[in-house]
Design a protein around this motif. Sequence first.
Motif, PDB file in Angstrom:
ATOM      1  N   ILE A 245       0.836  -1.200   0.000  1.00  0.00           N
ATOM      2  CA  ILE A 245       0.000   0.000   0.000  1.00  0.00           C
ATOM      3  C   ILE A 245       0.874   1.255   0.000  1.00  0.00           C
ATOM      4  O   ILE A 245       0.573   2.247  -0.678  1.00  0.00           O
ATOM      5  N   GLN A 246       1.943   1.196   0.763  1.00  0.00           N
ATOM      6  CA  GLN A 246       2.826   2.356   0.898  1.00  0.00           C
ATOM      7  C   GLN A 246       3.821   2.476  -0.245  1.00  0.00           C
ATOM      8  O   GLN A 246       4.557   3.459  -0.331  1.00  0.00           O
ATOM      9  N   SER A 247       3.868   1.483  -1.116  1.00  0.00           N
ATOM     10  CA  SER A 247       4.795   1.515  -2.249  1.00  0.00           C
ATOM     11  C   SER A 247       4.044   1.856  -3.533  1.00  0.00           C
ATOM     12  O   SER A 247       2.836   2.094  -3.527  1.00  0.00           O
ATOM     13  N   LYS A 248       4.746   1.826  -4.631  1.00  0.00           N
ATOM     14  CA  LYS A 248       4.139   2.148  -5.924  1.00  0.00           C
ATOM     15  C   LYS A 248       3.441   0.944  -6.546  1.00  0.00           C
ATOM     16  O   LYS A 248       2.726   1.082  -7.546  1.00  0.00           O
ATOM     17  N   TYR A 249       3.651  -0.253  -5.977  1.00  0.00           N
ATOM     18  CA  TYR A 249       3.196  -1.469  -6.631  1.00  0.00           C
ATOM     19  C   TYR A 249       1.706  -1.720  -6.415  1.00  0.00           C
ATOM     20  O   TYR A 249       1.172  -1.495  -5.331  1.00  0.00           O
ATOM     21  N   ASP A 250       1.084  -2.204  -7.485  1.00  0.00           N
ATOM     22  CA  ASP A 250      -0.338  -2.526  -7.462  1.00  0.00           C
ATOM     23  C   ASP A 250      -0.560  -3.681  -8.427  1.00  0.00           C
ATOM     24  O   ASP A 250      -0.096  -3.630  -9.577  1.00  0.00           O
ATOM     25  N   LEU A 251      -1.243  -4.735  -7.971  1.00  0.00           N
ATOM     26  CA  LEU A 251      -1.403  -5.929  -8.803  1.00  0.00           C
ATOM     27  C   LEU A 251      -2.127  -5.622 -10.106  1.00  0.00           C
ATOM     28  O   LEU A 251      -1.750  -6.134 -11.166  1.00  0.00           O
ATOM     29  N   ALA A 252      -3.146  -4.785 -10.049  1.00  0.00           N
ATOM     30  CA  ALA A 252      -3.885  -4.448 -11.273  1.00  0.00           C
ATOM     31  C   ALA A 252      -2.973  -3.793 -12.293  1.00  0.00           C
ATOM     32  O   ALA A 252      -3.064  -4.080 -13.499  1.00  0.00           O
ATOM     33  N   LYS A 253      -2.070  -2.933 -11.828  1.00  0.00           N
ATOM     34  CA  LYS A 253      -1.146  -2.268 -12.750  1.00  0.00           C
ATOM     35  C   LYS A 253      -0.118  -3.255 -13.304  1.00  0.00           C
ATOM     36  O   LYS A 253       0.309  -3.129 -14.463  1.00  0.00           O
ATOM     37  N   ILE A 254       0.270  -4.226 -12.488  1.00  0.00           N
ATOM     38  CA  ILE A 254       1.193  -5.249 -12.978  1.00  0.00           C
ATOM     39  C   ILE A 254       0.511  -6.107 -14.042  1.00  0.00           C
ATOM     40  O   ILE A 254       1.089  -6.412 -15.091  1.00  0.00           O
ATOM     41  N   ILE A 255      -0.738  -6.487 -13.796  1.00  0.00           N
ATOM     42  CA  ILE A 255      -1.474  -7.284 -14.783  1.00  0.00           C
ATOM     43  C   ILE A 255      -1.690  -6.495 -16.067  1.00  0.00           C
ATOM     44  O   ILE A 255      -1.588  -7.042 -17.175  1.00  0.00           O
TER      45      ILE A 255
END
Length: 352
Positions: A245-255
Amino acid sequence: MNTIFSVTQKQLYDFLLNVAPVRPVFIWGAPGIGKSAIVENFASELGLPCVSLLGSQLAPEDIIGVPQIKDGYSVFCPPKMIARNEPYCLFLDELNACSQEVQKAFYSLIHEQRIGEFILPEGTIVIGAGNRAQDSAIVKPMSSALINRMVHVQLRASHRDWLEWAYAHEIHPYVIEYIQMRPDHLWSEPPKTEEPFSTPRSWHMLSDCLYAYGKSLGETDIDILASSCLSPHTASQFKAFLKQIQSKYDLAKIINGELRWPDQPDERDLLYFMAQSLRAQLIKELPTEHTTLKANQRQLAFRAKDLIKDLSAISLEIAQMVVAEHKGEALPAWFMLEVIRDLPRLVAKKDG
């Protein structure tokens, strides 16, 4: 009691509404799954006071009362908690944790709603509950005579029912968001060792603790709280979730291809959590049969194979975890066949 039909929280409420007024009910279920709360809410909805007796703390005289001499005869005086003038809901919690002598004291109370000469007020409801033998809880064999006096049902955890309850009771947003992403982590089997484990009750406790810390909540605090309330594996995943949550990563964006997998050594816990989340999404969204595949599901399956290939280049072990069967849950067989068939071709295409 594995042969008993299991129901969700909502189904149990409907079951109690129809059955409990006419017959005593016994609810089987793991610790922390919500048996007591459902009975208390059920009684409240009916406008009945809920009187709880804890089976593990009872002696026979707590049920049948103590004798007194009246007009030359001995008369048993029932306990004040039970001998009431108005109807109520009598909740016999941990009923299967009491001794055989206490169980016998319950026979007439459960079957005839009577203690000696005292008859429970008309409209009184009797409900029992207890853990199962496999739950590593304090349970004792329930006599066949007692079993045959009640209608039995088993409660199972439902993330949909629990999330609806969580929204209504303002459970901490971190907890709600996590269970939305990982509904399979709402409940885990009680361990054989003495350690915390995940249940609806333990998530509620974690929510209260998170609120208590407020804005002063730090990374170390999260480590302590998660490890104090949840199963070790779930605790590590929850910590990685908050890190995500505190980072830039998001599963939807990776997909969607907007971001790549986190690949730094200090991001390995985050990578593991994101990979677990991909696996959970594939299990949830991909159909069992290939013939029922929709366009969006086909696109997800195609993208997932690319992501698994990229993941294996970072960590073969984590990539294997995504496709491996775990606790009876596995990716659809048709998807696994495509992974086995297409992964070498995709690697060769990239190298070319």
